[in-house]
Each structure stands twice: as structure tokens, then as C-alpha cells.
Design a protein around this motif. Structure first.
Motif, PDB file in Angstrom:
ATOM      1  N   HIS A 133     -18.936 -15.251  38.893  1.00 57.49           N
ATOM      2  CA  HIS A 133     -17.816 -16.022  38.359  1.00 57.49           C
ATOM      3  C   HIS A 133     -18.146 -16.340  36.904  1.00 57.49           C
ATOM      4  O   HIS A 133     -19.137 -17.002  36.621  1.00 57.49           O
TER       5      HIS A 133
ATOM      6  N   THR B 262     -17.455 -18.178  33.430  1.00 59.95           N
ATOM      7  CA  THR B 262     -16.793 -19.303  32.786  1.00 59.95           C
ATOM      8  C   THR B 262     -17.160 -19.304  31.313  1.00 59.95           C
ATOM      9  O   THR B 262     -18.332 -19.289  30.958  1.00 59.95           O
TER      10      THR B 262
ATOM     11  N   HIS C  37      -9.167 -12.426  27.507  1.00 61.37           N
ATOM     12  CA  HIS C  37      -8.544 -12.527  28.834  1.00 61.37           C
ATOM     13  C   HIS C  37      -8.015 -11.167  29.260  1.00 61.37           C
ATOM     14  O   HIS C  37      -8.192 -10.749  30.411  1.00 61.37           O
TER      15      HIS C  37
ATOM     16  N   ASP D  43     -13.338 -15.542  33.826  1.00 65.08           N
ATOM     17  CA  ASP D  43     -12.488 -15.916  34.954  1.00 65.08           C
ATOM     18  C   ASP D  43     -11.827 -17.267  34.731  1.00 65.08           C
ATOM     19  O   ASP D  43     -10.702 -17.493  35.154  1.00 65.08           O
ATOM     20  N   GLU D  44     -12.572 -18.182  34.117  1.00 64.79           N
ATOM     21  CA  GLU D  44     -12.004 -19.488  33.808  1.00 64.79           C
ATOM     22  C   GLU D  44     -12.521 -19.947  32.463  1.00 64.79           C
ATOM     23  O   GLU D  44     -13.512 -19.436  31.947  1.00 64.79           O
TER      24      GLU D  44
ATOM     25  N   ASP E 192      -3.378 -20.515  31.801  1.00 62.16           N
ATOM     26  CA  ASP E 192      -3.582 -20.798  33.219  1.00 62.16           C
ATOM     27  C   ASP E 192      -5.042 -20.664  33.635  1.00 62.16           C
ATOM     28  O   ASP E 192      -5.416 -21.107  34.715  1.00 62.16           O
ATOM     29  N   ARG E 193      -5.861 -20.059  32.808  1.00 64.46           N
ATOM     30  CA  ARG E 193      -7.292 -19.899  33.097  1.00 64.46           C
ATOM     31  C   ARG E 193      -8.105 -21.127  32.676  1.00 64.46           C
ATOM     32  O   ARG E 193      -9.292 -21.209  32.960  1.00 64.46           O
TER      33      ARG E 193
ATOM     34  N   PHE F  11      -9.641 -24.413  33.047  1.00 63.62           N
ATOM     35  CA  PHE F  11     -10.000 -25.262  34.180  1.00 63.62           C
ATOM     36  C   PHE F  11     -10.228 -26.704  33.741  1.00 63.62           C
ATOM     37  O   PHE F  11      -9.954 -27.635  34.482  1.00 63.62           O
TER      38      PHE F  11
ATOM     39  N   ARG G  49     -14.345 -27.445  41.703  1.00 64.81           N
ATOM     40  CA  ARG G  49     -13.529 -26.234  41.692  1.00 64.81           C
ATOM     41  C   ARG G  49     -12.204 -26.557  42.365  1.00 64.81           C
ATOM     42  O   ARG G  49     -12.103 -27.442  43.180  1.00 64.81           O
TER      43      ARG G  49
ATOM     44  N   PRO H  16      -7.255 -27.517  37.835  1.00 61.87           N
ATOM     45  CA  PRO H  16      -7.711 -27.814  36.474  1.00 61.87           C
ATOM     46  C   PRO H  16      -7.921 -29.315  36.287  1.00 61.87           C
ATOM     47  O   PRO H  16      -7.283 -30.125  36.940  1.00 61.87           O
TER      48      PRO H  16
END
Length: 186
Positions: free
Chosen positions: A4, A6, A92, A98-99, A125-126, A128, A155, A158
Motif C-alpha cells: 500500500h 502512501t 495518480h 494509493d493514498e 478522492d485519494r 486520506f 484506515r 478520509p
């Protein structure tokens, strides 16, 4: 299982650092650093000429005819926010994260939100975690600690951390209130 990824953007109107956060350890590794010296310049240095003048038929009256629509420093901050948003949008599209976590002073954070919101690939939208603090001069370890305290470990939905506003008590003793669609961090 795929890792994942970030990314953490730490920015203000004249400086930005982009980090990747290591999953599990939370360590921040610098990916890129940018400077935008125009945002630090004085307004007088950013304007090349005085506004235009208009002279009506009556020689005893005078008024400025062409006013500047925005303050030059604000314009430069908006330019930098768009540059950062464009870069994040490109990353992106390349699926490099991913975030996203974004931390910036309140005024510049709003500019970043606005600039990110214009991208059709939904990069916004990514995001968080939004933190309205200027961490640009803080070392990566301290940034990681503050983000963990602000709710980065959670998690799901957001998180919007905004100390100094009405709402629940924040991680650094300030108040916080979520942006629309974001949850509170207790």
C-alpha cells in the motif's frame, strides 16, 4: 499482496516536499523537493508596471482605470498550488500511490483543494488526511510522528485535521472540524 503506497505532501506557498511513507514503519522517504521563490517575493517585485490610468474629459478628476484583479503574491501561490496539483494528478495517472496525505497552512491548503478538485481523474478522492499546519521546516521523523498522532494510522474514511476551529479536541490541543464528507479524529 501488493504494498500500500502512501504519499505525503508537505507544502506552503513557496516550498513543497513529497514523501513516500513506508508501510509498517511509517518512515518518510523524500521523493522530491520543490521551491517557488516567486511566492516569497514582495508584491512590488512581482508587478512590472503600475495599473493603467484613465483621464476623463474633465481635467480636474482622475481615477485608475485598470485595477489588478488579484494580489501578485496570492496569484503566485495559486500558480504553485496548480503546479503541485498537476504533478500529483500525473503521479495518480501513473499509479505511483494509493493514498495521499496533504499538510499545508490553511490558506494554501484551500488553494490545493481547489486545484486538485479541477482534475477529472479524481486525484482528490485519494486524499486520506488533510492537515492545516505548515510542516515544511520540520524534519521527516517529526512529521511522521505528528501525522500518526493526527490519525494517519486509521484506515477507512478520509480524515480532516484543522486545529483552531470549532469541533472536537485535536491531537495537539487545538480544535478540529471535518470538511464535508470527512470524519473527525478524536
Amino acid at each position: 499482496m501488493q504494498e500500500h503506497r502512501t504519499f505525503v505532501l508537505v507544502a506552503n506557498a513557496s516550498r513543497a516536499r513529497l514523501f513516500q511513507r513506508e508501510e509498517g514503519t511509517g518512515v518518510l522517504s523524500l521523493i522530491e523537493e520543490r521551491e517557488h521563490p516567486e511566492s516569497r517575493a514582495k508584491n512590488i517585485d512581482l508587478v512590472t508596471d503600475k495599473p493603467g490610468r484613465s483621464f476623463p474629459s474633465d481635467p480636474h478628476t482622475f481615477h485608475a482605470g485598470m485595477e489588478e484583479p488579484t494580489i501578485p503574491k496570492r496569484h503566485e501561490a495559486e500558480v504553485f498550488a496548480r503546479e503541485l496539483a498537476d504533478d500529483l494528478s500525473r503521479r495518480h495517472n501513473e499509479h505511483t500511490f494509493d493514498e495521499l496525505v496533504i499538510t499545508a497552512p490553511p490558506g494554501f491548503l484551500g488553494m490545493l483543494r481547489g486545484a486538485l478538485g479541477t482534475h477529472t481523474n479524481h486525484v482528490i478522492d485519494r486524499v486520506f488526511l488533510w492537515v492545516d499546519k505548515d510542516y515544511t521546516l520540520i524534519d521527516p521523523r517529526t512529521i511522521a510522528e505528528r501525522l500518526a498522532a493526527a490519525g494517519l494510522e486509521e484506515r477507512g474514511q478520509p480524515v480532516d485535521v484543522q486545529p483552531g476551529r470549532q469541533g472536537q479536541e485535536g491531537p495537539e490541543g487545538g480544535k478540529q472540524a471535518p470538511a464535508q464528507g470527512h470524519k473527525r479524529v478524536a
